[in-house]
Write an enzyme that holds these catalytic residues in place. Structure first.
Site, mmCIF file in Angstrom:
data_model
loop_
_atom_site.group_PDB
_atom_site.id
_atom_site.type_symbol
_atom_site.label_atom_id
_atom_site.label_comp_id
_atom_site.label_asym_id
_atom_site.label_seq_id
_atom_site.Cartn_x
_atom_site.Cartn_y
_atom_site.Cartn_z
ATOM 1 N N THR B 70 -36.528 38.976 43.151
ATOM 2 C CA THR B 70 -37.524 38.496 42.193
ATOM 3 C C THR B 70 -38.430 39.637 41.750
ATOM 4 O O THR B 70 -38.722 39.794 40.559
ATOM 5 C CB THR B 70 -38.359 37.367 42.841
ATOM 6 O OG1 THR B 70 -37.477 36.280 43.149
ATOM 7 C CG2 THR B 70 -39.450 36.879 41.912
ATOM 8 N N CYS B 326 -33.322 14.740 41.214
ATOM 9 C CA CYS B 326 -33.776 13.931 42.336
ATOM 10 C C CYS B 326 -34.172 14.803 43.534
ATOM 11 O O CYS B 326 -34.889 14.361 44.417
ATOM 12 C CB CYS B 326 -32.681 12.978 42.781
ATOM 13 S SG CYS B 326 -31.650 12.377 41.444
#
Lengths: 466, 466
Positions: B70, B326
């Site tokens: 990152t 979900c």
């Protein structure tokens, strides 16, 4: 090898190493995942955060793990500056902060300028022990001050800073305080009153790759980096759980062991402070002798080339560091020694890791005087060129093109040739002279008259006073 | 535990672990110091850099070690944007890039806006396999494009991107290309033509805490962070030498072993792709079946709650991840599946670490059909409220307030009650419906007529076609 550079990095604590190994096996999963290996990593990460919070006396949700102390400082400063942008862009720092703090302030100023704004930086001074001048610091705080930054203790000379007084001044002015506690966490408790605290695990016996950024509830903070869900959105990137667990274990161990071991190390530092003064002529031992970190001492040896001193100590099996310009790639002496106004030539910092054997310190103390004497004998040759420039200010030493410690050595020789009250002028283009010639006068009792810039370098005028 | 989530993090390679342990003992010193322990750390760091450069086919001085993939992405993008500020602020990305790339682009846009400038971001689309549309990407490049970013291969569906074609288009347009190679380094060679390459060691079997930022000579690059001397001034903070050495050893090992092991894993992925289709009804296996990473496959199971599926697999001893809404904290389905226009409900990503036993894959394949059937039986209960809203478009399913996969399940039941050519309208305020109802139509052959926003959620009109 006798390793005396704990202030750069402390060797990994044995308990931390054991925790590291077991967490490499058990805590390698992604703590953001819900399956077994992820949940286990998350539990280990949460437990590490609780350990750290408990040692620091903060809430766990105030603690974020960064990837280094430098990153913690950068994110901490830039985050509060962004959060308080509407208040102003003024930043107050001590003059002897770590370079990561100074560079972040410079970067803030440069970016503000790019945006067409101004971001004034006020760096307030220290006394000759390196201790912050609290009243100067307090007077620097303004209504547009976004943040004040102070280290808990100095990384080069060990002097403990008056954090409680600084915090009181900041509270009175309504300015948040960032404390860079890299050198003291795990060794000394940090006084209360800060809004942001930063630290670095490899300074307390944890592994490399872990820093701490603690932001108190209620502190306005906006991350300076792009959005990322990790570490409460404060520190981007996959969490390094094994290293974080090892860091927390090392901190827990260091803080339970610190009272006894730090007292022992502090006694060894007292011994170095006293014996170096007794056995090495023309030495300046700097930093506060009492209110200091337990494991750090710095001293400077006149007429010695710092680079050569480090190399000789390395050959003899001692690892130390130096704030002399001769050992740095920038050719400028340590900004800490400069702000204190003390000698930088032949400078040595000794910082003892935990467990340092007393015998190693004694071997160092036995070796040092002879080593310094030999180096002085090698370097103390006459200047190649005799003084060639006429000057009103007495005898002239032309040390142009010559590096530290030569200009001071030549001055010390020439001053003996003139009458008391007469002057010697040193021409030097070595940046270290600006610091070391006044410091040499302070040490030897001669009078430093003035420095004036010349076409090449400067002229330093000194009057013989003994 | 059968760990099938290598795309999140690959377990530490045994050779890397051994190198890590020995470097904790030998490479803990500060590589910036000149004494023995510092020089040894510097030599280990240099050797690690040479290993990485040799595997990637770059020069060692082009390779910097970051603290995560990152961080490499953030510094790489922001560094080139700063270096090419005068050219412009336009950024071109693929629509299925990793979130770190998308968030960095968002941050660039937000900061430009703060400065009163505009920074347009163009996200170009992909086909149903997730492969970038090269001609759309090439047309997006402009004279004010500062940077183009493309992943080497997709992290969720495994599809390999056409880097050589993208690089040719960038070269023709004079735009530097950043390739996010996090998923492929150590597995597949990266085609030439990039200016910046980023990667993450824990994806190839190295430890957490190490990323790669490779910047080709000649690329204009200005660090986005405050000045620091470490890592050629590209990455601030004390170098984590033990982790970097372990990362390099893992990369060397992975790249020498990869041909054989990746062929084996790829065969297991082929088996999963085929068997899941044969044994699980109403399943969509996505991503390119041929031109893909060797170890990743993704499929979605209609009428299944992704969260429940993950939980059941975890209970049965399988660690997998999911792009279903979900299972995410954001309630939106994976942007990758969304850009591809494929089903997101009941989604599972299987990514096999090196050394995965064939028997574990077979156990997974034997278990999955029954598990999906059980979950469908549990969830496939009638909707609590019957259709209560009149509508011109045939029968109405009121699924307001109900979460994925319920709206699609209710639609699938209700469509059987109407004649061929007649419509069913689903009222839903679950964001996943916008993706999953059209994807369900694509899979089942019914006609997706339209979606229209309502006061609460949207109405999705579907016409029965079989």
């Amino acid at each position: 090898m006798a390793y005396f550079d704990a202030a750069s990095t402390e060797p990994l604590h044995p308990a931390a190493k054991a925790a590291f190994l077991s967490t490499l096996d058990e805590g390698w999963g992604d703590p953001a995942r819900g399956y077994h290996d992820g949940r286990r990593a998350r539990m280990l990460l949460d437990a590490a955060r609780e350990t750290v919070a408990s040692v620091l006396g903060t809430r766990p949700d105030e603690v974020s793990f960064t990837t280094s102390g430098t990153q913690a400082v950068q994110l901490g400063i830039l985050g509060v500056l962004a959060g308080r942008r509407r208040v102003g862009a003024h930043l107050v720092l001590g003059a002897v902060e770590h370079s990561s703090v100074l560079h972040t302030a410079d970067s803030h100023a440069a970016r503000s300028e790019q945006r067409g704004a101004t971001a004034e930086i006020t760096r307030t001074g220290v006394d000759r022990t390196g201790r912050l001048d609290v009243s100067a610091f307090a007077s620097a705080l303004r209504s547009d001050t976004a943040l004040a930054c102070v280290q808990s203790a100095n990384h080069e000379v060990g002097t403990v800073q008056p954090i409680a007084e600084v915090a009181a001044a900041c509270r009175a002015a309504g300015v948040p305080l960032l404390v860079d506690a890299a050198q003291s966490v795990g060794r000394l408790p940090v006084p209360d009153g800060w809004s942001v605290l930063t630290a670095s695990a490899h300074k307390w016996g944890g592994p490399a790759g872990v820093g701490l950024l603690v932001v108190r509830k209620g502190t306005r903070y906006v991350s300076a980096l792009p959005y990322d869900e990790r570490e409460a959105r404060r520190v981007p990137g996959f969490e390094n759980v094994p290293a974080i667990v090892a860091a927390a274990v090392a901190l827990g161990a260091a803080s339970t062991e610190s009272a006894e071991e730090d007292a022992r190390l502090s006694g060894l530092i007292d011994r170095i402070r006293a014996r170096v003064r007794e056995t090495v002529p023309d030495v300046e031992v700097v930093g506060d002798p009492i209110d200091r970190l337990p494991h750090i001492v710095t001293f400077s040896c006149l007429y010695v080339d710092g680079e050569a001193l480090l190399a000789e100590l390395d050959r003899a099996g001692f690892a130390v560091s130096s704030g002399s310009s001769c050992t740095s790639s920038t050719l400028t002496p340590s900004h800490v020694l400069e702000a204190m106004g003390v000698l930088s030539q032949g400078n040595i910092r000794v910082s003892l890791p935990r467990g340092t054997p007393e015998a190693e310190v004694d071997r160092f103390l036995a070796l040092l005087p002879g080593l310094v004497a030999r180096l002085r004998a090698v370097v103390a040759q006459p200047a190649a060129a005799p003084a060639a420039v006429a000057a009103e200010e007495g005898a002239v030493v032309d040390a142009l093109g010559r590096r530290c410690p030569i200009p001071v050595i030549e001055l010390a020789k020439r001053i003996l040739d003139v009458e008391e009250g007469a002057a010697v002028t040193v021409l030097s283009d070595d940046e270290a002279s600006a610091l070391d010639i006044p410091a040499w006068c302070e040490m030897t009792g001669h009078e430093f008259v003035r420095a004036e810039p010349r076409e090449r370098g400067s002229a330093y005028v000194v009057r013989r006073r003994s």
